[in-house]
Each structure stands twice: as C-alpha cells, then as structure tokens.
Design a protein around this motif. Structure first.
Motif, PDB file in Angstrom:
ATOM      1  N   SER A   1       0.828  -1.213   0.000  1.00 36.14           N
ATOM      2  CA  SER A   1       0.000   0.000   0.000  1.00 36.14           C
ATOM      3  C   SER A   1       0.856   1.254   0.000  1.00 36.14           C
ATOM      4  O   SER A   1       0.431   2.304  -0.489  1.00 36.14           O
ATOM      5  CB  SER A   1      -0.940   0.010   1.207  1.00 36.14           C
ATOM      6  N   GLY A   2       2.095   1.150   0.521  1.00 32.38           N
ATOM      7  CA  GLY A   2       3.006   2.285   0.509  1.00 32.38           C
ATOM      8  C   GLY A   2       3.450   2.679  -0.888  1.00 32.38           C
ATOM      9  O   GLY A   2       3.950   3.785  -1.098  1.00 32.38           O
ATOM     10  N   GLN A   3       3.249   1.781  -1.865  1.00 33.08           N
ATOM     11  CA  GLN A   3       3.620   2.077  -3.244  1.00 33.08           C
ATOM     12  C   GLN A   3       2.483   2.753  -4.019  1.00 33.08           C
ATOM     13  O   GLN A   3       2.697   3.227  -5.125  1.00 33.08           O
ATOM     14  CB  GLN A   3       4.020   0.779  -3.957  1.00 33.08           C
ATOM     15  N   PHE A   4       1.296   2.764  -3.426  1.00 29.62           N
ATOM     16  CA  PHE A   4       0.132   3.387  -4.054  1.00 29.62           C
ATOM     17  C   PHE A   4      -0.007   4.835  -3.570  1.00 29.62           C
ATOM     18  O   PHE A   4       0.674   5.247  -2.633  1.00 29.62           O
ATOM     19  CB  PHE A   4      -1.130   2.598  -3.700  1.00 29.62           C
ATOM     20  N   PRO A   5      -0.893   5.624  -4.195  1.00 27.84           N
ATOM     21  CA  PRO A   5      -1.184   6.966  -3.661  1.00 27.84           C
ATOM     22  C   PRO A   5      -1.627   6.892  -2.204  1.00 27.84           C
ATOM     23  O   PRO A   5      -2.125   5.865  -1.746  1.00 27.84           O
ATOM     24  CB  PRO A   5      -2.323   7.455  -4.578  1.00 27.84           C
ATOM     25  N   SER A   6      -1.476   8.002  -1.467  1.00 29.13           N
ATOM     26  CA  SER A   6      -1.666   7.987  -0.015  1.00 29.13           C
ATOM     27  C   SER A   6      -3.059   7.561   0.410  1.00 29.13           C
ATOM     28  O   SER A   6      -3.235   7.020   1.502  1.00 29.13           O
ATOM     29  CB  SER A   6      -1.347   9.371   0.563  1.00 29.13           C
ATOM     30  N   GLU A   7      -4.079   7.784  -0.448  1.00 26.12           N
ATOM     31  CA  GLU A   7      -5.430   7.403  -0.036  1.00 26.12           C
ATOM     32  C   GLU A   7      -5.577   5.894   0.108  1.00 26.12           C
ATOM     33  O   GLU A   7      -6.475   5.411   0.821  1.00 26.12           O
ATOM     34  CB  GLU A   7      -6.478   7.930  -1.016  1.00 26.12           C
ATOM     35  N   TYR A   8      -4.680   5.129  -0.519  1.00 28.12           N
ATOM     36  CA  TYR A   8      -4.755   3.680  -0.394  1.00 28.12           C
ATOM     37  C   TYR A   8      -4.174   3.219   0.948  1.00 28.12           C
ATOM     38  O   TYR A   8      -4.619   2.206   1.496  1.00 28.12           O
ATOM     39  CB  TYR A   8      -4.055   3.005  -1.571  1.00 28.12           C
ATOM     40  N   ILE A   9      -3.189   3.941   1.469  1.00 23.83           N
ATOM     41  CA  ILE A   9      -2.717   3.667   2.828  1.00 23.83           C
ATOM     42  C   ILE A   9      -3.825   3.984   3.814  1.00 23.83           C
ATOM     43  O   ILE A   9      -4.069   3.235   4.772  1.00 23.83           O
ATOM     44  CB  ILE A   9      -1.458   4.500   3.153  1.00 23.83           C
ATOM     45  N   THR A  10      -4.527   5.091   3.583  1.00 24.11           N
ATOM     46  CA  THR A  10      -5.657   5.450   4.435  1.00 24.11           C
ATOM     47  C   THR A  10      -6.724   4.370   4.390  1.00 24.11           C
ATOM     48  O   THR A  10      -7.358   4.061   5.410  1.00 24.11           O
ATOM     49  CB  THR A  10      -6.251   6.806   3.994  1.00 24.11           C
ATOM     50  N   ALA A  11      -6.942   3.768   3.213  1.00 28.15           N
ATOM     51  CA  ALA A  11      -7.925   2.698   3.101  1.00 28.15           C
ATOM     52  C   ALA A  11      -7.557   1.517   3.996  1.00 28.15           C
ATOM     53  O   ALA A  11      -8.419   0.930   4.653  1.00 28.15           O
ATOM     54  CB  ALA A  11      -8.047   2.245   1.645  1.00 28.15           C
ATOM     55  N   VAL A  12      -6.259   1.173   4.039  1.00 27.23           N
ATOM     56  CA  VAL A  12      -5.818   0.047   4.859  1.00 27.23           C
ATOM     57  C   VAL A  12      -6.005   0.340   6.348  1.00 27.23           C
ATOM     58  O   VAL A  12      -6.626  -0.441   7.075  1.00 27.23           O
ATOM     59  CB  VAL A  12      -4.341  -0.299   4.571  1.00 27.23           C
ATOM     60  N   VAL A  13      -5.482   1.480   6.812  1.00 24.32           N
ATOM     61  CA  VAL A  13      -5.560   1.783   8.238  1.00 24.32           C
ATOM     62  C   VAL A  13      -6.994   2.096   8.654  1.00 24.32           C
ATOM     63  O   VAL A  13      -7.405   1.779   9.786  1.00 24.32           O
ATOM     64  CB  VAL A  13      -4.604   2.941   8.615  1.00 24.32           C
ATOM     65  N   SER A  14      -7.782   2.700   7.767  1.00 21.82           N
ATOM     66  CA  SER A  14      -9.189   2.951   8.081  1.00 21.82           C
ATOM     67  C   SER A  14      -9.966   1.642   8.091  1.00 21.82           C
ATOM     68  O   SER A  14     -10.899   1.469   8.884  1.00 21.82           O
ATOM     69  CB  SER A  14      -9.799   3.917   7.059  1.00 21.82           C
ATOM     70  N   GLY A  15      -9.581   0.727   7.220  1.00 26.86           N
ATOM     71  CA  GLY A  15     -10.208  -0.589   7.228  1.00 26.86           C
ATOM     72  C   GLY A  15      -9.979  -1.319   8.532  1.00 26.86           C
ATOM     73  O   GLY A  15     -10.864  -2.024   9.030  1.00 26.86           O
ATOM     74  N   GLN A  16      -8.784  -1.159   9.114  1.00 22.89           N
ATOM     75  CA  GLN A  16      -8.522  -1.770  10.419  1.00 22.89           C
ATOM     76  C   GLN A  16      -9.492  -1.246  11.472  1.00 22.89           C
ATOM     77  O   GLN A  16     -10.050  -2.015  12.262  1.00 22.89           O
ATOM     78  CB  GLN A  16      -7.082  -1.484  10.842  1.00 22.89           C
ATOM     79  N   ALA A  17      -9.691   0.060  11.485  1.00 19.44           N
ATOM     80  CA  ALA A  17     -10.602   0.653  12.464  1.00 19.44           C
ATOM     81  C   ALA A  17     -12.053   0.291  12.158  1.00 19.44           C
ATOM     82  O   ALA A  17     -12.840   0.015  13.069  1.00 19.44           O
ATOM     83  CB  ALA A  17     -10.431   2.170  12.485  1.00 19.44           C
ATOM     84  N   LEU A  18     -12.417   0.296  10.869  1.00 21.08           N
ATOM     85  CA  LEU A  18     -13.779  -0.070  10.486  1.00 21.08           C
ATOM     86  C   LEU A  18     -14.084  -1.512  10.870  1.00 21.08           C
ATOM     87  O   LEU A  18     -15.217  -1.848  11.241  1.00 21.08           O
ATOM     88  CB  LEU A  18     -13.975   0.125   8.983  1.00 21.08           C
ATOM     89  N   GLY A  19     -13.060  -2.364  10.813  1.00 17.92           N
ATOM     90  CA  GLY A  19     -13.236  -3.748  11.251  1.00 17.92           C
ATOM     91  C   GLY A  19     -13.635  -3.823  12.714  1.00 17.92           C
ATOM     92  O   GLY A  19     -14.476  -4.650  13.099  1.00 17.92           O
TER      93      GLY A  19
END
Length: 497
Positions: A223-241
C-alpha cells in the motif's frame, strides 16, 4: 468511505495495441529511465543517465522473460501510462484487507460474554470472577502482540526476499484454518477441561497473529507504493473492522438466547469475511492497476528480474533500499506509531473492559455498557480519526510535532485508571460518572486513529520511491513493537488496580 481519485493516462500511448511503433517505445523507455535516475539521485550529467544500445538490448531481453504475463508486458511498454482503478475495486479490497489484518484480534477480544461463559466458575453457583476471567483479556492481548511484533520485524527485514503472493495468500489460509477450528470449539463442552481449552485458545491466538503479522506487513508494504489514499484505506479498514465487529457483537447478544449461540453466529460471520478477503485479494492481484503500482517501473517486475537487471545494468547497483538508510529518514514517524500504541494498549482493552457503569439493574448498564463504550465507541472514534487524518494530512511533514503529540497521549492513562473498575484492590476511584468515562474514551480513540494514520501516511512520503515498500513495512514493525510494549505494561497495570 471515500473513493480514491481516478488516475488518468499521463501519455497518450496505446498500451493495449499490438502495433506499437518501436521508435516510440524506445523513447518512452529512455524517458522512464531518465526519470528513474532523477528520482534515485542521479543527474543528467551522470554517466548513468545515458542508455546505450546494450541497455536497450537488455531491456528487450527482460521483456521476453517468462515471468511477465501479457498485461504486465504492456505496462512495461508504456511505463508512464497510469491505469484506472475501475469501480475503485483495489481501494475497496484494501479496505477489506485492512479489516482482515485485525479480524482475529477484533473477534476474540470483543466476544467478552463468550469467554466469561467458557471460563466461569463451574464448581459452585458463585458469580465471583475466576482468576482466568480476571486476566483473560490481558493474557489474550499479550499472546497476540508478542508474536505479531516479532514477525512484523522479521517481515520488515526479510519480507522482500519472499514472493508477495505466497505471503499474502499463505497467511490468509492459515488464519482461516485456525479461526474455523475455534468456531467449531464453541459448541464443545469445555467445562471439565477449562485449563486445556485456555491453552488451546492461546496457542491459536499466537499462530493466527503470526499469520496476521505477515499479512499486515505485506499489505502495508504494497500500500506504501500506491497513492496515499490507499494507505488510508488500509488503516481505516482496520478501524472499520473494529466498528463492524462491535456492531455484530451487540446484535448477536441482543437476539441470541445464550453466549454460545451468539458466539457461533459471531464467529461464523468472521469466517465468511476471511473467505471473501482471500478471493478479493486473488482477483485484485490480476488487475492492471494493481500490477502497475506493485511493479518497479524501472523494469524490475519481480525479485528475480530485479536481480537480473542489476546484473545487466551495473548503473542500477546500489539502488535497492538499505534498512538503516531508510530508518534514518523516517524514524520519528516510527517512534510516533510506537508511542501511540504503547499508550493505547497499556489500558485498552485490559483495563477499560473492567470499567463498569455507576448504575445497575438496567439492560444498558448490565448488558450493553461494555460492548458499547469499550468497543463500539472506541472503534468508531478510532475510525473517524483515521478518516480525518487521511483527508487533511496535518501536520504536514512535521515529524517532531507529531512525535510530541503522541507523547501527550500518556495523560489518558491515569485518567482511565481512576475510573470505576470492577476489580479494585489498591488504587482509589476518582471518576464515577459514565459520561466522563465515555468522553475520555472518545478523545482517547480519536487521537489514536488520527496520529497512527498521520505517521503511516507521511513515513513513505519521506523516502525515495524504491524505499517506500521497506518504509511502510518498518512502520508496521513499529506498530507491532508498540502493541507488544503496551500489552506488557497492561499486565502490570491490571495488578496495580
């Protein structure tokens, strides 16, 4: 859940056409290597910036290797063309995988009533809390964080030596197998072998968290290789879980007749999510958008081909990321990630789960208080904090300020320790009000999510392109170390209450 920006082609190249002019391809390749040299610190005046005929021959040799499928070869031919994330599919899958990285933790830690039922006093009718019940949450936290930390560190150092597909799919399969086994044990009567059941549960937690560490380390790396919103998707997904898990737990305890029945429904949903995540990742790995960002656009499409290119093009030797060089650039963000989770895990959930309502005799106080205040409110605040951090990204490239803000969160610890816990032997209770406790949890959760995401976003931005994957993996390791430190401290704090 916000959708990512759609990336449009930067050059009008016909990457899908078979009739591509060879001269045009040569120009595009030459330009991409010039750009690569600039990003890597080589100037145009350097002898490495010129690509001779031998280099071009090597590139064409690389194109013909069997490691490339047709889609990847087309991406190589037009390296400056950015595919579109159709229907935001990759973004959604990153969200789902973010949820999955903490799925075993969220489901095990949230099923409070189930564990209290399994480890209840079966020798008498006493409602007094047993020793296993009193320490189970902190034991669960400790057994989850220590192996997770060890393998996050190992992944940051050695993960790039193993195929990404093997790490991701293998870890998902292991998690699914052990999670399914624990689901089966729900309907098994363990009253006569509670100690053995406790040992089996802890061993399962250790194995699953080793697998989730490999999964999350790989996920943060890519995810670090993608635009920053994709990192946000990962960490936000953790919280949404966490939010999703808390809501499902509240629904199941509302409509199920006993803890075992509610736990069976609860854990079955978890198994379904794991299967869905596995299928979604496999499908995502086949998309052009995913291949574009997980491919080194200098032409190295796999570890094998990366080594091959370094052999054929000595000018690129030394471009592979070096651990301590990357660490030196982003260690303050790593410290922030560590400090955030040390402060959080010191009291959550081992201490906060013991905090009870000041009133009794009502379903809100007796049934829903802990699931709502300890899990739903915390995870919702954590989720909102991560979302806001992804939107405004402030503080902007100020690692010292972010680090200081993470240190200030330590003030939450004594405040929560003096709330109304059910287990109290040494420390007095100063905060009796449910409202004050809920307010504390809201700010505690929001700052956790906000600072954790800010550090995770800016760490890969502080390094060069070829160092982004390692930087993100190092951040995942710092997160794991913070979890381990915090959970170790929680064991001591619970004894001090």
């Amino acid at each position: 859940m916000s959708s990512p920006r759609n990336e449009q082609p930067l050059l009008d190249t016909t990457s899908d056409s078979e009739d591509v002019n060879e001269d045009a391809i040569s120009v595009v390749k030459r330009r991409s290597f010039d750009d690569f040299g600039n990003e890597s610190g080589y100037g145009h005046n350097s002898s490495h910036s010129d690509i001779n005929d031998t280099d071009t021959h090597d590139i064409r040799d690389l194109e013909s290797t069997d490691d490339y499928d047709d889609d990847t070869q087309q991406l190589f031919k037009a390296p400056n063309t950015v595919p579109v994330d159709r229907f935001s599919f990759t973004y959604i899958v990153f969200y789902l995988l973010g949820m999955t990285t903490l799925l075993p933790w969220n489901f095990f830690i949230t099923a409070e009533d189930y564990w209290m039922f399994k480890f209840r006093n079966v020798t008498s009718n006493s409602s007094e809390i047993t020793p296993i019940q009193a320490t189970f949450t902190s034991d669960l936290t400790f057994s989850a964080s220590i192996p997770s930390t060890m393998f996050l560190i190992l992944n940051a150092i050695y993960g790039h030596k193993f195929r990404l597909h093997l790490r991701m799919v293998g870890s998902l399969v292991v998690i699914l197998i052990f999670f399914a086994c624990n689901t089966v044990l729900i309907k098994v009567n363990t009253d006569k072998w509670q100690d053995t059941f406790f040992d089996v549960t802890i061993v399962s937690v250790v194995v699953m968290n080793i697998a989730t560490a490999i999964l999350s380390g790989g996920l943060f790396g890519i995810s670090g290789q993608f635009p920053s919103e994709y990192i946000t998707a990962v960490v936000s997904g953790q919280a949404l879980g966490g939010v999703f898990t808390a809501i499902i737990e509240i629904i199941t305890i509302t409509f199920a007749s006993d803890p075992s029945e509610s736990a069976l429904i609860f854990f079955t949903i978890g198994n379904i999510l794991l299967v869905l995540s596995l299928v979604a990742y496999i499908l995502m790995g086949r998309t052009k958008f995913f291949k574009y960002y997980t491919t080194d656009r200098s032409g190295a499409l796999s570890p094998k081909n990366s080594r091959l290119q370094l052999q054929r093009q000595p000018s690129l030797v030394g471009m592979e990321p070096k651990f301590w060089e990357v660490m030196n650039k982003m260690w303050l963000y790593g410290f922030t990630e560590w400090m955030v989770f040390v402060a959080t895990l010191s009291v959550y959930p081992s201490v906060t789960v013991l905090i009870s309502s000041q009133n009794r005799g009502h379903p809100w106080n007796d049934v829903y208080f802990i699931p709502v205040t300890n899990y739903l409110i915390f995870n919702s605040g954590d989720y909102l904090g991560r979302i806001l951090a992804g939107l405004i990204e402030w503080p902007n490239d100020k690692p010292h300020l972010v680090a200081v803000m993470s240190i200030l969160r330590i003030a939450f610890l004594p405040a929560l320790l003096f709330c109304n816990t059910t287990v109290r032997h040494r420390l007095p209770v100063f905060i009796h009000s449910d409202y004050i406790f809920i307010l504390l949890m809201c700010f505690f959760a929001f700052t956790n999510g906000y600072l954790a995401n800010i550090a995770m976003i800016w760490a890969p931005k502080s390094v060069r392109n070829q160092e982004k994957e390692m930087a993100s993996s190092i951040m995942a390791a710092f997160l794991g170390i913070g979890l381990a430190f915090g959970s170790s401290i929680s064991l001591v704090i619970v004894q001090l209450l």
